[in-house]
Design an enzyme around this catalytic site. Sequence first.
Site, mmCIF file in Angstrom:
data_model
loop_
_atom_site.group_PDB
_atom_site.id
_atom_site.type_symbol
_atom_site.label_atom_id
_atom_site.label_comp_id
_atom_site.label_asym_id
_atom_site.label_seq_id
_atom_site.Cartn_x
_atom_site.Cartn_y
_atom_site.Cartn_z
ATOM 1 N N GLU A 51 0.815 -1.216 0.000
ATOM 2 C CA GLU A 51 0.000 0.000 0.000
ATOM 3 C C GLU A 51 0.849 1.268 0.000
ATOM 4 O O GLU A 51 0.433 2.289 -0.535
ATOM 5 C CB GLU A 51 -0.955 0.014 1.204
ATOM 6 C CG GLU A 51 -2.081 -1.024 1.119
ATOM 7 C CD GLU A 51 -1.685 -2.378 1.676
ATOM 8 O OE1 GLU A 51 -0.495 -2.599 1.992
ATOM 9 O OE2 GLU A 51 -2.587 -3.242 1.807
ATOM 10 N N PHE A 113 -11.232 -7.496 13.970
ATOM 11 C CA PHE A 113 -10.146 -7.949 13.098
ATOM 12 C C PHE A 113 -9.859 -6.886 12.030
ATOM 13 O O PHE A 113 -10.770 -6.381 11.389
ATOM 14 C CB PHE A 113 -10.521 -9.273 12.427
ATOM 15 C CG PHE A 113 -9.486 -9.747 11.439
ATOM 16 C CD1 PHE A 113 -8.212 -10.101 11.867
ATOM 17 C CD2 PHE A 113 -9.766 -9.790 10.085
ATOM 18 C CE1 PHE A 113 -7.247 -10.510 10.957
ATOM 19 C CE2 PHE A 113 -8.816 -10.201 9.169
ATOM 20 C CZ PHE A 113 -7.546 -10.566 9.608
ATOM 21 N N GLN A 114 -8.611 -6.566 11.867
ATOM 22 C CA GLN A 114 -8.147 -5.541 10.930
ATOM 23 C C GLN A 114 -8.808 -4.187 11.160
ATOM 24 O O GLN A 114 -9.093 -3.451 10.219
ATOM 25 C CB GLN A 114 -8.316 -5.999 9.470
ATOM 26 C CG GLN A 114 -7.362 -7.139 9.116
ATOM 27 C CD GLN A 114 -7.219 -7.387 7.627
ATOM 28 O OE1 GLN A 114 -8.137 -7.174 6.858
ATOM 29 N NE2 GLN A 114 -6.037 -7.857 7.217
ATOM 30 N N LYS A 163 -17.561 -1.001 6.064
ATOM 31 C CA LYS A 163 -17.932 -2.048 5.106
ATOM 32 C C LYS A 163 -19.445 -2.126 4.899
ATOM 33 O O LYS A 163 -19.909 -2.309 3.767
ATOM 34 C CB LYS A 163 -17.395 -3.402 5.584
ATOM 35 C CG LYS A 163 -17.597 -4.512 4.546
ATOM 36 C CD LYS A 163 -16.920 -5.821 4.961
ATOM 37 C CE LYS A 163 -17.022 -6.838 3.827
ATOM 38 N NZ LYS A 163 -16.341 -8.105 4.155
ATOM 39 N N MET A 478 24.127 9.414 2.968
ATOM 40 C CA MET A 478 24.043 10.710 3.653
ATOM 41 C C MET A 478 24.318 10.548 5.136
ATOM 42 O O MET A 478 24.986 11.380 5.759
ATOM 43 C CB MET A 478 22.664 11.345 3.426
ATOM 44 C CG MET A 478 22.541 12.762 3.960
ATOM 45 S SD MET A 478 23.711 13.899 3.181
ATOM 46 C CE MET A 478 22.713 14.530 1.828
#
Lengths: 579, 185
Positions: A51, A113-114, A163, A478
């Site tokens: 993602e 969940f999630q 959802k 760097m």
Amino acid sequence: MGTEMTGASSLVKSLEAAGVDVMFGIPGGAVLPVYDPLYDSKIRHILVRHEQGAGHAATGYAQVTGRVGVCMATSGPGATNLVTPLADAQMDSVPLVAITGQVPSAAIGTDAFQEADIRGITMPITKHNYLVTNPDDIPRAIAEAFHIASTGRPGPVLVDIAKDALQKMTNFSYPTSIQFAGYKPQVEPDAQAIRDAVALIAQAKKPVFYVGGGIIKANASKQLMQIAELLGAPVVTTLMARGAFPDSHNLHLGMPGMHGTVAAVTALQKSDLLITLGARFDDRVTGKLSSFAVHAKVIHADIDPAEIGKNRFADVPIIGDLAHTLNALILALQEEFKKNKPDLTVWWRQMSSLRAAYPLGYDKPVDGSTSPQYVIERIGAISGPDSIYVAGVGQHQMWASQFVKYEKPRTWLNSGGLGTMGYAVPAAMGAKVGMPDTTVWAIDGDGCFQMTNQELVTCSLNNIPIKVAIINNESLGMVRQWQTMFYEGRYSNTSLHSKRIPDFVKLADAMGCAGLRCERPEDVDAVIKEAMSINDQPVVVDFRVFRDAMVWPMVAAGTSNDEIMIARGIAPDWDSQEL
Amino acid sequence: MSTHTLAVLVENSPGVLARVASLFSRRAYNIDSLAVGPTENPDISRMTIVLNLDGHVLDQVMAQLYKLVNVIAISEMTDETTVKRELLLVKVNAGSKKSEISSLVEKFSATIVNEDGGFLTVQAIGEPAHIEALLAGLTPYGIKELVQSGLVALEKGSAALSDRTLSAQGISTLHEIGTQADYQN
């Protein structure tokens, strides 16, 4: 009444109505309802491998096209993986809309969940965000999100949708107008502010155009050229503004800041008037703030009122869209200059002398290895100013800003504000999707590349033939440079051994890309040309470069710009300059 | 450093308090008190925020607050132009000193709103200095617990913050919606 459909269909219809042609994302449980109607949509959805890649790709797309970039993820970990690109877009004012699925509204707050409170998490790193639990609210939330993302100071907007709101039936109708009680960016500059600015410019003896990324966001490069030539003052372009003004133009002194040119840094320091256009007095530009441009008055033109006086007092603030502001300023200055035009001869004598004495440059490595600056310089020279260059973060980023010569806006992309290592590959992917007929080079470090290179799989499978130059110094370069300078060369955890593992050529091959390697300076041009000739798949070039090259000039963090060094321990010879 | 009071009208939408709190937290502005509640318009809530900071920082705070999409209007509430009040509830262990406390309470135009098991609950409404003076007077008797509402402020006379909002006049900013192409210059 609109047409009856699911919330998910309503979302897809809304995205179509908002003009979305491409989006980047990954499905998952909570967002799954969206992917069903998306299957039939004309919107091109590019299935990424992480993602974070979706978020940076949306940014790359937005930065080259000027349109809103769109990414999508599921709830929980999908959404939290968007956090870095959202923070990145917020810092660099990139118009993004991120869509996330959320657990069903009845489960919100139960540690389902999630489940992650992505609206709460992203509050400080988005311009605005939404949690939608009623399917009827979807079109309006999308319309508002696109409007907010793309107007005023652009920025990311997240729309989190439960959802059940995606699954329930609703009547789709896309709004023709939206109302905000408070949100109203000021576009037109105040006439009095324009007059005050003209009065300061007319008196200035050492004016400088301090140009930031806002010029590019406002598509105001044409106006910048006009006003710069009208006044004839030096122009400096910050890291976010490279390309806003042609590097080849005689008025251009280059980039200011920590790794800016001596002329650009000194022009700001010695100026008596900073004409600040869409820049924000970032610490990487000002150095120690109390010693920054101490003799200068400040005109600060920006669309965001909160930038005024945030870091530096503005004698004349001008709130408005920069294209409008510059149009007004140009008209007013043309009138003013009929009577009186500042004579900048002395100022230019000083600046020309500095520019001639301290051009950007680098030493050839004593061991005969390839200089990283040389590789980047040659890529810019061979690929030319019509190509798009996307950097990661670190030494290679600074060299890409210094040694590629930019002539046009939206040809230089990098993570300036947040400094996100791993930005280059996914952002280049998004840039190539936005500008498919343009050559897109990701100039990446071996450290950065290992953070997000999985998106090369996405590129290979979706016909997105970007070119990646890995500037492989087998180090976090760097950080290593800072260890050299400030930690007595104690190289704690900065060696990546990436000339040994991974084998970038094999890795490229495994991901469906052409893999090339360049180990000698005399081969650089030939390898770049070979990479340029491959256009049916992504190309990855492992440029093995000198490990101890450093970025110069440098103003050490927290010190004054007056302490600029042109090489380790070496200051410009100020006594030889008339300042 | 000096004390400033801001009145902020916000859309009555979920998460708006978190947005304001998050802004103050991440920009490191210290809040002395924050009071929030409904207004005459059910769609709008009003926050009164008391801050201790330098004057030039106040402009920055207001500009940052305006960047929040749900913020409608902001105004500084000065001592000259506004009425400021806070509410105090304080529980004192009266012991044998009830009459002394009662006369003190009366002097401050406060009231005893509960008496139970030797404990008096005193209610006072007033300007911050008034509340502080009452508390100083009560402290020697032993304060068990206290709660303050935080300051609220309202402009004197006909002036009203809500008059300065577009939505109050029924003309909230209307934006025509086009496709993305219209957002490009």
